[in-house]
Design a protein around this motif. Structure first.
Motif, PDB file in Angstrom:
ATOM      1  N   UNK A  54       5.926   8.285  78.025  1.00 44.87           N
ATOM      2  CA  UNK A  54       6.890   7.183  78.012  1.00 44.87           C
ATOM      3  C   UNK A  54       8.253   7.627  78.516  1.00 44.87           C
ATOM      4  N   UNK A  55       8.615   8.891  78.252  1.00 46.03           N
ATOM      5  CA  UNK A  55       9.919   9.411  78.667  1.00 46.03           C
ATOM      6  C   UNK A  55       9.984   9.729  80.149  1.00 46.03           C
ATOM      7  N   UNK A  56       8.823   9.775  80.832  1.00 49.90           N
ATOM      8  CA  UNK A  56       8.837   9.941  82.271  1.00 49.90           C
ATOM      9  C   UNK A  56       8.500  11.318  82.796  1.00 49.90           C
ATOM     10  N   UNK A  57       7.783  12.144  81.997  1.00 50.15           N
ATOM     11  CA  UNK A  57       7.298  13.420  82.522  1.00 50.15           C
ATOM     12  C   UNK A  57       6.312  13.127  83.658  1.00 50.15           C
ATOM     13  N   UNK A  58       6.457  13.856  84.766  1.00 50.80           N
ATOM     14  CA  UNK A  58       5.720  13.486  85.966  1.00 50.80           C
ATOM     15  C   UNK A  58       4.229  13.747  85.945  1.00 50.80           C
ATOM     16  N   UNK A  59       3.801  14.858  85.324  1.00 52.98           N
ATOM     17  CA  UNK A  59       2.378  15.212  85.334  1.00 52.98           C
ATOM     18  C   UNK A  59       2.004  15.867  84.018  1.00 52.98           C
ATOM     19  N   UNK A  60       0.926  15.375  83.416  1.00 54.21           N
ATOM     20  CA  UNK A  60       0.463  15.868  82.124  1.00 54.21           C
ATOM     21  C   UNK A  60      -1.015  16.227  82.241  1.00 54.21           C
ATOM     22  N   UNK A  61      -1.365  17.437  81.783  1.00 54.18           N
ATOM     23  CA  UNK A  61      -2.765  17.842  81.704  1.00 54.18           C
ATOM     24  C   UNK A  61      -3.160  17.916  80.233  1.00 54.18           C
ATOM     25  N   UNK A  62      -4.264  17.275  79.895  1.00 54.66           N
ATOM     26  CA  UNK A  62      -4.779  17.236  78.530  1.00 54.66           C
ATOM     27  C   UNK A  62      -6.022  18.110  78.432  1.00 54.66           C
ATOM     28  N   UNK A  63      -6.106  18.901  77.365  1.00 53.53           N
ATOM     29  CA  UNK A  63      -7.298  19.714  77.122  1.00 53.53           C
ATOM     30  C   UNK A  63      -7.854  19.402  75.737  1.00 53.53           C
TER      31      UNK A  63
END
Length: 251
Positions: A54-63
């Motif tokens: 929501x804050x606008x981090x560009x890329x997130x990887x989930x494990x």
């Protein structure tokens, strides 16, 4: 990859952050270009991921290699009743993309070892440890310190939670400096229970610390262990000295 710049539409979307004193457009663009890893998409990971996306981090990887179970729904807020039986990364990705379609969401549906983490983390800006066991926390701590990548570690059980930020570039104390003292307790939510909002509080704090570390905004929580007591709604902060004999951070 060339640096991404905020569009007018994005500047409007994130206006409430941009107008914060000393945050402005530059720090919002830091978030836009940031690549982070969230290990564990349970209670902590769900809470942290939704605020970072929501804050606008560009890329997130989930494990996460686990599937959603009905007993998870009490506290793992990115999963719904129709997601039972679905891998947690897949379920969380669908929810996060509804929250912010601008963010790139990657998923890894398996456990990783130290070498896997070292290969993955070297291209990332920050890692959130949202796991539920000491072995995984120590592996992540070693990988992050070895690669020079900031790590935000969180844990929650019963009515209690803890938070610690590790920033290798500042030669901070690491998780191994404290984990050697309490050992593996094998506590889990199955036997011990956990209050739903407690994981939300710790996960949200992990997201806040991640933004502060990424953007060099405010005072980061390095060389400290923050402990939350939900029964009294109080925080205690303990100094964590760098352990001279620590195998991870002393060299």
């Amino acid at each position: 990859m060339p640096k991404k710049h905020l569009t007018t539409e994005q500047a409007m979307r994130y206006n409430r952050q941009i107008v914060l004193p000393n945050f402005d457009l530059d720090k919002q663009e830091v978030l836009l270009n940031a690549k982070i890893l969230i290990v564990g998409v349970g209670g902590l990971g769900c809470a942290a991921a939704q605020y970072l996306v929501a804050a606008g981090v560009g890329e997130v990887t989930l494990i996460d290699n686990d599937n959603v179970e009905k007993t998870n729904l009490q506290r793992q807020v990115l999963h719904g009743e129709t997601d039972v039986g679905v891998n947690k990364c897949v379920s969380a990705k669908a929810s996060l993309e509804q929250l912010n379609s601008d963010v790139k969401i990657n998923v890894i549906q398996k456990r990783l070892d130290l070498d896997d983490y070292l290969n993955l983390i070297k291209s990332l800006d920050l890692v959130l440890d949202c796991t539920d066991n000491l072995t995984s926390r120590n592996i992540l701590n070693q990988a992050c310190y070895q690669s020079g990548t900031p790590l935000i570690s969180g844990a929650a059980i019963r009515m209690e939670g803890q938070l610690m930020s590790i920033v290798p570039q500042q030669r901070s104390a690491c998780y191994a400096c404290i984990s050697a003292y309490f050992g593996e307790q094998n506590l889990s939510c199955i036997e011990s229970g956990v209050m739903s909002p407690v994981v939300g509080i710790i996960g949200a704090m992990q997201a806040l610390e991640a933004i502060k570390v990424l953007c060099h905004y405010g005072q980061s929580n390095i060389n400290k262990l923050m402990m939350f007591d939900g029964m009294t709604a109080t925080w205690q902060t303990f100094k964590v000295p760098k352990k001279a004999s620590c195998e991870v951070c002393s060299s």
